[in-house]
Design an enzyme around this catalytic site. Structure first.
Site, PDB file in Angstrom:
ATOM      1  N   GLY A 145       0.829  -1.337  -0.117  1.00  0.00           N
ATOM      2  CA  GLY A 145       0.071   0.045  -0.090  1.00  0.00           C
ATOM      3  C   GLY A 145       0.523   1.371  -0.089  1.00  0.00           C
ATOM      4  N   SER A 184       4.948  -5.802  -2.548  1.00  0.00           N
ATOM      5  CA  SER A 184       5.370  -4.299  -2.661  1.00  0.00           C
ATOM      6  C   SER A 184       5.723  -3.534  -1.637  1.00  0.00           C
ATOM      7  CB  SER A 184       3.826  -3.637  -3.119  1.00  0.00           C
ATOM      8  OG  SER A 184       3.926  -2.309  -3.774  1.00  0.00           O
TER       9      SER A 184
END
Length: 568
Positions: free
Chosen positions: A163, A241
């Site tokens: 995120g 990520s």
């Protein structure tokens, strides 16, 4: 040199905004007008026959009975899912605003809940409703299958969500760890941590608070895992990520090395590097100018409205590349190489430390596709392509890139055809930010004593948000985040190829958690990387990926990474 304007300068769309359930953001066609569910309570959308809505808003339905476990911190109250796994939501740490966290002294359900089915509120972020978030957010969800509950010595996989360090939670779509825990016969812990300025921008100058939250979570697991049948010496960190970026940061913290044995990094944006203290100070000064408190006024800071902090954090995130070119536009809030906690950049700008932990690195086929096709909704002609590359890379990188066959300016092939350079931009962004720096990292890790297995997903499952991007729905496309539900086994109505890859990856992860080697059963041999050949296995395909431009003489040499250009 033009300031850093990465090809994924709008990566907030690819790795954060699109990572959220649909009710938390506004897709291109307009906001989805649905109320957010109250964690732990029944919600209208959980009983209506709309699978997509159920998937997004009700990711933890189907509990059947309560269960308890005695731990050194008190009695753990959980629930048994219909597949037999037990789920325990728990508060692992406490922290005052902008203070370092510490392990809780007793077992508590998140956010003062009394119902063990309640799920943790998210950490504060601009994309969620006030009722669904809390600063008291240092919580995790443990998933424990029956095979582990009745035994001892099981490994643990602790998942760190992505995120872009500004959004996300342990309850994001696809992160139900029940199936993964059952398939790997391990404990799965999905953890959340402080985000944005609350995690990285203490006005007094203390940073990396979010990274230290993960350390607190690891210390919590050291206390409670044996009570659930887990072995505290067999903890593997895994994440996607920015979650993978967090693991890379922890690999650069010698003081916590004993708390985990190995790492699984999926789609880490390695091109960005960690921030150095000079860049961090520039960003910190800007953030401090956006709030109405003196950095030394602790009372003012404690009473500062949360909305003021979130607004200042969003401004910093939006304007980071303008404030400091080296910070970039995609993730200006991120871990900092402070020299005391994080002690190495773990990249090619400084001598690489000696390492020993086994790690598994993976990327997906079309990492940059969500970003490129969200930013450029119409075809990109040759002129615009040249401009974008020039603004992104400056001199001399632009000239070198545009004279490389796979990245050169596309030409019109026939009268009346429309040139579209978005495929080139997507390939270039994927190589620049994800694939090639990951392979460079693998070579560095091996050269300095560690073992690495490198993979490339060529089969995926469309993650919520990516279904709003037509290119990500094309046959064969595997976009950023499309690996998440494959690993967790949460793909709704999987195809035979998806089901097969899920079975393979969960078997490989099971082996890796126990031995540091993902080779198992009759699956294809996964050759560990060397300094000459990283042997990138095609996950969902056959054989190894072609090297392309991810050679030692191209990216990182002929065309430098951003972390080299800006010496971060």
């Amino acid at each position: 040199m033009v300031g850093l304007v990465s090809l994924v300068s709008v990566a907030l769309f690819a790795s954060s905004i699109w990572a959220l359930p649909a009710a938390r953001h506004s897709p291109p066609e307009g906001p989805l007008k649905l109320p957010l569910p109250d964690p732990g309570k029944n919600n209208l959308f959980c009983v209506v026959p709309f699978p997509v809505i159920q998937k997004l808003l009700c990711p933890r339905q189907g509990t059947s009975s309560q269960t308890t476990v005695t731990t050194p911190l008190g009695t753990a109250h959980g629930v048994s899912d219909t597949d037999g796994a037990a789920r325990f939501a728990v508060k692992y740490g406490s922290a005052s605003r902008w203070q370092e966290s510490s392990v809780v002294s007793s077992w508590e359900l998140p956010n003062g809940a009394t119902d063990p089915t309640a799920l943790p509120l998210t950490c504060p972020q601009n994309t969620t409703a006030d009722s669904t978030m809390s600063e008291d957010c240092l919580s995790m969800i443990l998933y424990v299958p029956p095979s582990v509950q009745s035994g001892s010595g099981a490994p643990t996989l602790m998942w760190i969500h992505g995120g872009s360090f500004i959004v996300g939670s342990a309850t994001d779509p696809g992160l139900d760890g029940s199936a993964l825990a059952a398939a790997t016969e391990s404990i799965v812990a999905v953890v959340q941590y402080r985000l944005g300025a609350l995690g990285f921008m203490d006005p007094s100058g203390n940073t990396n608070l979010a990274v230290k939250d993960i350390v607190t979570a690891l210390q919590f697991l050291q206390k409670v895992l044996p009570s659930f049948g887990g072995d505290t010496s067999k903890i593997t960190l895994a994440g996607q990520s920015s979650g993978a970026n967090m693991i890379r940061a922890l690999l650069a913290v010698p003081s916590v090395s004993s708390l985990f044995q190995s790492g699984i990094l999926q789609s880490d944006t390695m091109d960005y590097g960690f921030l150095n203290m000079d860049i961090q100070q520039t960003l910190q000064d800007f953030f401090n100018s956006q709030i109405s408190c003196d950095p030394s006024d602790s009372e003012c800071l404690s009473n500062l409205p949360l909305d003021d902090i979130l607004n200042a954090s969003q401004t910093l995130s939006d304007d980071g590349g303008d404030i400091s070119a080296a910070a970039g536009l995609a993730e200006p809030i991120r871990p900092v190489n402070d020299g005391s906690f994080i002690t190495s950049p773990l990249d090619s700008t400084a001598p690489f430390p000696q390492v020993s932990k086994p790690i598994l690195l993976s990327t997906v086929l079309n990492e940059a596709m969500p970003t490129i096709y969200s930013e450029f909704t119409d075809p990109v002609d040759s002129s615009l392509y040249t401009t974008v590359v020039n603004v992104t890379f400056g001199t001399p990188r632009t000239e070198r890139i545009l004279t490389t066959a796979v990245y050169e300016v596309p030409q019109q092939t026939a009268a009346g055809t429309t040139v579209d350079a978005r495929p080139q931009l997507s390939n270039l962004g994927t190589d620049q930010v994800w694939r090639c720096p990951t392979w460079t990292f693998a070579r560095n890790w091996v050269q300095n004593g560690g073992q690495v297995f490198v993979g490339l997903y060529v089969v995926g499952a469309t993650y919520p948000g990516n279904d709003q991007i037509p290119a990500c729905l094309e046959n064969g496309a595997v976009c950023h985040e499309d690996d998440i539900e494959i690993v967790f086994g949460t793909v709704p109505s999987p195809t035979s190829a998806q089901a097969a890859l899920t079975q393979e990856m969960q078997a490989r992860y099971s082996a890796f958690l126990r031995t540091g080697d993902p080779n198992t059963g009759s699956f294809a041999k996964w050759t560990p990387a060397t300094t000459d050949d990283v042997h990138p296995l095609l996950l969902g395909g056959s054989g190894e990926a072609s090297v392309g431009q991810c050679t030692t003489s191209y990216w990182g040499d002929f065309v430098q990474y951003d972390y080299q250009v800006f010496d971060i």
